[in-house]
Design a protein around this motif. Sequence first.
Motif: not given
Length: 283
Positions: A39-49, A125-131, A161-164, A171-178
């Motif tokens: 994920w790079g800078d978009a890496a999710p972290k598993p917080p306890e809270r 770029f984290g949005r693209a990484a999720l896709i 893949e063509t559909h996505v 759709k997805w890259m028109r979002c500010s945040h996912l």
Amino acid sequence: CGSAAMGRGVLAALGEALGGGEAAVEALRAEGRLIQEVWGDAAPKPPERMAVFDPPARRPKKDNGATLAPDTVQELIEARRSIFPKDYTGAALDDSCVKQLLDVARWAPTHGKTEPWRFVVFSGFGRAALIDATLAFYRSREEGFWKVAWGGEFNGFAEFETHVERQRAEKWMRCSHLISICMRRQQPQEGKRLFPAHEEVAAVACAVQNMHLLATSLRIGAYWSSWFDHFVDSADGVDAQGLCARKGDKWLGVFCIGRSDRLEQYRPPARRPVEEITVWRPA
């Protein structure tokens, strides 16, 4: 926790993307660095809270809603709309707006105060990484999968893949945040009651409603997408959010947010009358 059953196709795709092949992926997993590398800078972290940002300064004590006008609250609830990402402008929201949405999410009801809601925010770029991670999962599906998935809508991965990729642009890259919507399952603890999983899922849904209501008041477009169900329901998908599928954690979709100049075009939807959805049993 990493999924022990990670699809070989996904493993191969990650190895190719990172360089070094599957051996490099296994080494990163053993070192606990796989998610960060993917994920790079978009890496999710598993917080306890739940909080993934510095909590806001303590506010003055509230009056438990005593000064809120009931009509105003009802008006806000009735004004909430699902604004589809295709109608977003693509303009980026300030992260402070997103943090404000996440802040109100944590005030949802939660049985036993388990606070099961967890969120992973993808921006830039984290949005693209999720896709890309989604495509990597489906690239590894066998031929028989496509004959039944979505009722056989796609004749193989290439068509999917063509559909996505079309959705990526429209759709997805028109979002500010996912924002990945996740449920961290309460774990057994001696002397403490284990609450039903459906209550934990319901609590997360209430948290999302909180975000959606605030987004409405901020005139931000918001939409809860089920995303791509096979990936969302898989151990690979759950673990990729920094969760642990084998412990009962769940990934419940993606909350899409963004600016929209078409909010006024969304008319009030029809709703069944109270009499149609309610049964009174006074005796």
